[in-house]
Design a protein around this motif. Structure first.
Motif, short mmCIF file in Angstrom:
data_model
loop_
_atom_site.label_atom_id
_atom_site.label_comp_id
_atom_site.label_asym_id
_atom_site.label_seq_id
_atom_site.Cartn_x
_atom_site.Cartn_y
_atom_site.Cartn_z
N GLU A 1 1.76 -5.87 15.37
CA GLU A 1 0.23 -5.81 15.45
C GLU A 1 -0.30 -6.07 14.09
O GLU A 1 0.08 -6.00 13.08
CB GLU A 1 -0.04 -4.27 15.77
CG GLU A 1 0.40 -3.64 17.08
CD GLU A 1 -0.36 -4.35 18.25
OE1 GLU A 1 -1.28 -5.02 18.05
OE2 GLU A 1 0.07 -4.22 19.36
N ARG A 2 -1.78 -6.69 14.30
CA ARG A 2 -2.39 -6.98 13.18
C ARG A 2 -3.49 -5.94 12.66
O ARG A 2 -4.57 -6.03 12.78
CB ARG A 2 -3.18 -8.47 13.54
CG ARG A 2 -2.27 -9.69 13.49
CD ARG A 2 -3.05 -10.85 13.66
NE ARG A 2 -4.00 -10.87 14.91
CZ ARG A 2 -5.12 -11.63 14.97
NH1 ARG A 2 -5.40 -12.66 14.17
NH2 ARG A 2 -5.83 -11.80 16.17
N LEU A 3 -2.57 -4.74 12.47
CA LEU A 3 -3.57 -3.57 11.90
C LEU A 3 -2.62 -2.66 11.42
O LEU A 3 -1.43 -2.79 11.11
CB LEU A 3 -3.99 -2.81 13.33
CG LEU A 3 -2.85 -2.38 14.28
CD1 LEU A 3 -2.76 -0.88 13.72
CD2 LEU A 3 -3.73 -2.20 15.55
N VAL A 4 -3.30 -1.95 10.39
CA VAL A 4 -2.73 -0.97 9.44
C VAL A 4 -3.24 0.43 9.63
O VAL A 4 -4.54 0.49 9.80
CB VAL A 4 -2.81 -1.40 8.02
CG1 VAL A 4 -2.24 -0.36 6.93
CG2 VAL A 4 -2.17 -2.74 7.79
N ARG A 5 -2.35 1.77 9.82
CA ARG A 5 -2.89 2.75 10.11
C ARG A 5 -2.62 3.67 8.73
O ARG A 5 -1.68 3.63 8.24
CB ARG A 5 -2.22 3.32 11.32
CG ARG A 5 -2.52 2.67 12.35
CD ARG A 5 -1.80 3.37 13.64
NE ARG A 5 -0.33 3.56 13.62
CZ ARG A 5 0.56 3.48 14.49
NH1 ARG A 5 -0.11 3.50 15.84
NH2 ARG A 5 1.62 3.73 14.36
N LEU B 1 0.91 -1.15 -0.06
CA LEU B 1 0.03 -0.20 0.04
C LEU B 1 0.84 1.30 -0.03
O LEU B 1 0.62 2.27 -0.58
CB LEU B 1 -1.11 0.12 1.05
CG LEU B 1 -2.10 -0.87 1.26
CD1 LEU B 1 -2.97 -0.99 2.36
CD2 LEU B 1 -2.90 -1.24 -0.06
N ARG B 2 2.10 1.22 0.67
CA ARG B 2 2.86 2.46 0.74
C ARG B 2 3.31 2.72 -0.62
O ARG B 2 3.62 3.81 -1.25
CB ARG B 2 3.97 2.25 1.78
CG ARG B 2 3.72 2.55 3.26
CD ARG B 2 4.91 2.69 3.89
NE ARG B 2 5.63 1.29 4.21
CZ ARG B 2 5.30 0.39 4.95
NH1 ARG B 2 4.36 0.90 6.01
NH2 ARG B 2 5.72 -0.66 5.22
N ALA B 3 3.73 1.67 -1.28
CA ALA B 3 4.31 1.56 -2.73
C ALA B 3 3.38 2.07 -3.78
O ALA B 3 3.62 2.78 -4.96
CB ALA B 3 4.95 0.44 -3.15
N THR B 4 2.02 2.09 -3.56
CA THR B 4 0.85 2.07 -4.57
C THR B 4 0.17 3.26 -4.41
O THR B 4 -0.30 4.05 -5.29
CB THR B 4 0.20 0.84 -4.65
OG1 THR B 4 -0.37 0.50 -3.41
CG2 THR B 4 0.76 -0.34 -5.23
N ILE B 5 -0.31 3.41 -2.94
CA ILE B 5 -1.37 4.53 -2.84
C ILE B 5 -0.92 5.51 -1.84
O ILE B 5 -1.43 6.46 -1.37
CB ILE B 5 -2.60 3.96 -2.28
CG1 ILE B 5 -2.54 3.32 -0.89
CG2 ILE B 5 -3.33 3.04 -3.39
CD1 ILE B 5 -3.61 2.78 -0.06
N ILE C 1 1.34 5.34 5.75
CA ILE C 1 0.65 4.12 6.01
C ILE C 1 1.45 3.30 6.89
O ILE C 1 3.01 3.00 6.54
CB ILE C 1 0.49 3.23 4.54
CG1 ILE C 1 -0.29 4.29 3.78
CG2 ILE C 1 -0.11 1.81 5.04
CD1 ILE C 1 -0.48 4.00 2.11
N ASP C 2 1.15 2.78 7.93
CA ASP C 2 2.35 2.17 8.75
C ASP C 2 1.55 0.77 9.50
O ASP C 2 0.41 0.91 9.74
CB ASP C 2 2.97 2.96 9.62
CG ASP C 2 1.94 3.33 10.76
OD1 ASP C 2 1.19 4.09 10.52
OD2 ASP C 2 2.31 2.81 12.23
N GLN C 3 2.43 -0.18 10.03
CA GLN C 3 2.14 -1.13 10.70
C GLN C 3 2.64 -0.99 12.06
O GLN C 3 3.91 -1.37 12.24
CB GLN C 3 1.99 -2.61 10.26
CG GLN C 3 1.57 -3.70 11.19
CD GLN C 3 2.84 -4.93 10.64
OE1 GLN C 3 3.51 -4.90 10.05
NE2 GLN C 3 1.86 -6.11 10.96
N LEU D 1 -7.21 6.51 9.80
CA LEU D 1 -8.26 5.24 9.66
C LEU D 1 -7.40 3.96 10.15
O LEU D 1 -6.33 3.67 9.34
CB LEU D 1 -8.44 5.07 8.20
CG LEU D 1 -9.54 4.00 7.85
CD1 LEU D 1 -10.70 3.94 8.39
CD2 LEU D 1 -9.79 3.90 6.33
N VAL D 2 -7.62 3.30 11.27
CA VAL D 2 -7.36 2.11 11.62
C VAL D 2 -7.85 0.86 11.33
O VAL D 2 -9.10 0.81 11.41
CB VAL D 2 -7.08 2.22 13.16
CG1 VAL D 2 -6.42 0.93 13.77
CG2 VAL D 2 -6.62 3.41 13.61
#
Length: 216
Positions: free
Chosen positions: A106-110, A23-27, A100-102, A152-153
Motif C-alpha cells: 500500500e502507498r500509505l503509512v500509519r 521513521l520507526r528508527a527515528t521517531i 508506524i507501519d505500512q 494518522l493515515v
C-alpha cells in the motif's frame, strides 16, 4: 503555450517501505511536542524521541505530496484554522507514537498514537499552538486521564494523496481532503464514515514476482 506535464510521483511501495523503516528508527515511541498546519493540506510536527527532537512534514498536496523528516521545525500557519488541524492538536499533540507501519503493497503509512485525555479544571487555560513546551518526558502509563488511541493515515498517491485521522474503531474523524460521493464513486472520505483503504492496484508483488512474470 506548451501543456504543463504532471510531476513524476516518487512514492512507490518500496520507497514508502524505506520511509516507514526510517521513521520507526527515528521517531518511534516519540512524543509529539508540537503539531500544526503549514498549509491546508500539509502538517508539520516536532517529535521528541531517543533524546532528540525530530521534525516531520506530511503533505497531501496534489502536485507535491510528501512524507519526510526535516532539518528544522517548519513554520506553522497559526492563522489557518481547520477542523482537521484542531483535531490534530486535540488528539495528537502531547501523544506518543506507539507504532508506524505500512500495510503490504500500500502507498500509505500509519502512525498509531496514544494520548492521555486529562479534563481541564475550570481555571486551567487551553494551550495555544505557539506554546513551545519543553516537556521531554517519556510516556508514563500511570499518568492520570483516559487513554485515547488514534491513527494518522498518510496516503501518498499523487493527486489522490490524503491525510486522514481515525479513531480506535477505524472511523474517520477528519481529513485534509474530504471526498464526497459526487467526487468519487470508488471511495468516500468523510467524518463518521469507516475508513476504507485505497482500492488495490493491478500490479505484481515485487516480493514474490518471478523474472518471467516481470518480463511478460
Amino acid at each position: 503555450m506548451s501543456e504543463r506535464l504532471p510531476l513524476t510521483d516518487p512514492y512507490d511501495v518500496l520507497t514508502i517501505a524505506a520511509i516507514a523503516d526510517e521513521l520507526r528508527a527515528t521517531i518511534g515511541n516519540g512524543r509529539v511536542q508540537r503539531i500544526g498546519l503549514i498549509d491546508a493540506r500539509t502538517i508539520g510536527a516536532e517529535i521528541y524521541a531517543g533524546g532528540q527532537r525530530r521534525y516531520l512534514i506530511a503533505s497531501a498536496d496534489d502536485r507535491h505530496p510528501r512524507l519526510r523528516l526535516a532539518a528544522a521545525m517548519p513554520s506553522l500557519d497559526s492563522a489557518l484554522v481547520t477542523p482537521f488541524g484542531l483535531l490534530l492538536r486535540k488528539h495528537v499533540r502531547g501523544g506518543v507514537i506507539l507504532g508506524i507501519d505500512q500495510p503490504p503493497l500500500e502507498r500509505l503509512v500509519r502512525l498509531s498514537i496514544a494520548k492521555r485525555q486529562i479534563p481541564l479544571t475550570v481555571d486551567e487555560p487551553l494551550a495555544s499552538e505557539n506554546d513551545e513546551s519543553d516537556d521531554d518526558g517519556e510516556f508514563l502509563p500511570e499518568e492520570e486521564g483516559n487513554l485515547r488511541f488514534v491513527t494518522l493515515v498518510i496516503e501518498l498517491m499523487g493527486r489522490h494523496s490524503n491525510l486522514i485521522l481515525t479513531d480506535n474503531d477505524g472511523v474517520i474523524m477528519e481529513s485534509a481532503k474530504r471526498v464526497t460521493p459526487a467526487m468519487s464513486r470508488v471511495r468516500t472520505v468523510l467524518p463518521r464514515l469507516p475508513y476504507r483503504p485505497p482500492p488495490p492496484l493491478d500490479r505484481l508483488d515485487p516480493r514474490t514476482a518471478s523474472e518471467a512474470a516481470v518480463r511478460s
